[in-house]
Design a protein around this motif. Sequence first.
Motif, PDB file in Angstrom:
ATOM      1  N   THR A   1       0.757  -1.257   0.526  1.00  0.00           N
ATOM      2  CA  THR A   1       0.099   0.061  -0.050  1.00  0.00           C
ATOM      3  C   THR A   1       0.512   1.372   0.163  1.00  0.00           C
ATOM      4  OG1 THR A   1      -0.080  -0.486   1.916  1.00  0.00           O
ATOM      5  CG2 THR A   1      -1.947  -1.380   1.371  1.00  0.00           C
ATOM      6  N   TYR A   2       0.286   2.341  -1.266  1.00  0.00           N
ATOM      7  CA  TYR A   2       1.226   3.409  -0.916  1.00  0.00           C
ATOM      8  C   TYR A   2       0.516   4.531  -1.086  1.00  0.00           C
ATOM      9  CZ  TYR A   2       4.331   7.095  -2.726  1.00  0.00           C
ATOM     10  OH  TYR A   2       4.675   7.726  -3.208  1.00  0.00           O
ATOM     11  N   THR A   3      -0.187   5.458  -0.016  1.00  0.00           N
ATOM     12  CA  THR A   3      -0.912   6.341  -0.002  1.00  0.00           C
ATOM     13  C   THR A   3      -0.383   7.708  -0.883  1.00  0.00           C
ATOM     14  OG1 THR A   3      -2.083   5.506   1.462  1.00  0.00           O
ATOM     15  CG2 THR A   3      -2.595   8.316   1.110  1.00  0.00           C
ATOM     16  N   TYR A   4      -0.720   8.508  -1.872  1.00  0.00           N
ATOM     17  CA  TYR A   4       0.196   9.091  -2.485  1.00  0.00           C
ATOM     18  C   TYR A   4      -1.008   9.999  -3.044  1.00  0.00           C
ATOM     19  CZ  TYR A   4      -0.682   7.687  -7.288  1.00  0.00           C
ATOM     20  OH  TYR A   4      -1.434   7.037  -7.861  1.00  0.00           O
ATOM     21  N   THR A  46      -6.154  12.254  -3.221  1.00  0.00           N
ATOM     22  CA  THR A  46      -5.267  11.345  -3.135  1.00  0.00           C
ATOM     23  C   THR A  46      -5.688  10.008  -3.531  1.00  0.00           C
ATOM     24  OG1 THR A  46      -5.584  12.392  -1.046  1.00  0.00           O
ATOM     25  CG2 THR A  46      -5.194  10.170  -0.481  1.00  0.00           C
ATOM     26  N   VAL A  53      -4.886   5.482  -3.326  1.00  0.00           N
ATOM     27  CA  VAL A  53      -3.812   4.557  -2.353  1.00  0.00           C
ATOM     28  C   VAL A  53      -3.570   3.236  -3.689  1.00  0.00           C
ATOM     29  CG1 VAL A  53      -4.069   2.351  -0.847  1.00  0.00           C
ATOM     30  CG2 VAL A  53      -5.193   4.823  -0.208  1.00  0.00           C
ATOM     31  N   SER A  63      -0.495  -4.769   2.759  1.00  0.00           N
ATOM     32  CA  SER A  63      -0.448  -3.435   3.526  1.00  0.00           C
ATOM     33  C   SER A  63       0.366  -3.337   4.702  1.00  0.00           C
ATOM     34  CB  SER A  63      -1.652  -3.580   4.146  1.00  0.00           C
ATOM     35  OG  SER A  63      -2.129  -4.511   5.426  1.00  0.00           O
ATOM     36  N   TYR A 120      -2.840   0.175   8.381  1.00  0.00           N
ATOM     37  CA  TYR A 120      -4.492  -0.595   7.720  1.00  0.00           C
ATOM     38  C   TYR A 120      -4.540  -2.064   8.639  1.00  0.00           C
ATOM     39  CZ  TYR A 120      -4.103   2.107   3.658  1.00  0.00           C
ATOM     40  OH  TYR A 120      -4.200   3.846   2.704  1.00  0.00           O
TER      41      TYR A 120
END
Length: 603
Positions: free
Chosen positions: A37-40, A55, A57, A190, A194
């Motif tokens: 998982t990478y939120t940007y 935003t 994910v 994850s 999470y």
Amino acid sequence: MSSKTIKDNKRKYREEASAGIILSVIAAGIIPLIMRTYTYDSHLSDYQWFSTDGTVVDIFLAAKSFVIIAVGILMAIVLIYKAANYDKLPKSRLFIVMAAYGAMVLISGLASKWKGFAFGGSYEMFESVLVILCYLMFAYYTCAVTENRTTLLAFLKWTGIFVLVLMLIGVFQGFGADLFATKFGKVLFSGPSYWSNLDSLVIRMPKGTSYSTLYNPNFFSLYLGLILPLSVASFFAIKKRTARILSAALAACSVILLFTDISITGVMCLVISGIITLLVVLSRKRKLFIAACSALAAVILVGIILSLTVSPVKSLAQRMLTADPTPLTAGTLKDIETNKNDVTLDMKDGSKCRIVFSFDNSGQLNVTAEGDDGSKYDCQWDGSAVQINDGDENLASVVPKNTEDGTPYVAINTSGREFWFIQTEEGYGYITGAGKVVKLNNHIRTAGLFPEDFFSNRGIIWNRTIPLLGRHILIGSGSNTFLMDYPQDNYIMKDLLIESETTSVDVKPHNLFLQQWVENGLLALIFYLVVVIGYMVQTAGLIRKNDIKEPLVIISIGIFAGICAHTAAGIANDSNVCTSPVMWILLGLGFAVNNLIRKAQKS
């Protein structure tokens, strides 16, 4: 020097050579397995065609791209070390062309209007300039370190094990057992943040769909095209029992995945690759080659005649080359325009229906409609909507609605779809799936070369991509920037083709060659094709001149077939961080195997 010392030195050399291939094993075997998982921030929320929330994910792509860059840097360090110690590095004119391709990718990125996307990656892609340069490093490095059969066998064994893991995940998914739908599977990809709410992580794939760790089921056609031919070749080339079991397992999984997910593209590309490979092998004997070419021409001719004259065959061909034919053929709507004074429905028969709506102070909806010749259409309220009728058929219904803050707007239902419109001070506006109000002005250029639903709706994207090519003769728009250069505001056609509650964004052209041209320029595409076709020509020449029973030649045939299949699959798929590392590694391995065959010829 004693014989014992010579043997020890040879053993040491083999160990060093096998150790050098570890990075190639990571690139081809482990990187496709990576999920995280990478939120940007996509930096796209300001664009009308994207969601108001920028935003995003990512699970499948970003982490792979980061590791690709890291491995590419390590490979460069190893090559610099080898050069500093006067180790002989491979030389070839095709490597010079490969470097020219990399230079054009870099120049296109530096000249791009969207440098942040070109070098940092973008929404649903993450195949940046740095990633593509690392692909080239993968190919050259693999060729440089694969200096003997020991190294080649080590690569095939260890990479094969990781590939088998990836394929088994896909096979189980095809039978409805998706690892990543379980809490254990979600924990694997994850971050700790999470773990207390794993139910929020949902990979939206229909049950029974094989995607494994490759993100897109379509990527399997690229992946299997590379793996299946090499697996079959390894089975016949390597005599060790464990190696044969591994090769047989990989081949079996590939076949299961092809037919479980009914990958027509994958099957077609493997057939094309098989035909090309067979012709190359048969070209060793002139009479067999002429007979095979004649038989192939006859089969193609008969197929064309049958597809044009026999209804069942014609229907089958249509199903293979198009999507479900109902989205565009069921309705009469072609497009919609929003103007200052009306909303105009453009019909397929060339007629128009101009709709004018407004709300009075009491919130009552008023609707009038007329044709392009000024004739008035009947508009009747039926208790829930205004029905518009031209005397022969119902053209549309206009349904009054309200936003959460009470602002009135309408839903126009026509051709089985619902479109939202609102009246503003500037005139009428279209409400996108992202909730943004835009103008529909019908200004998008289209080549018109393909039916819109050709190759599962790829026709609409190709028709709108081709007009972009003229401005990218020398340099492209930059890696990862197709979504910025492409006209995303084709809202109505997207809704007709893809029934969705949200605005669809085309992040790629679904064609590797159009992708290369738009993002990196025509020159880069030419250099890319010279490298790939140059490898094919080089390998075909060696296959024709050598005994096809030799293990190295068999492996060479397998890699050749895989590169052919990947190139054919590129007609309907794009380069991506999930499968392209495997392609470039195998391309480098193919050059290395060719070098080993030449050495064997000289000895």
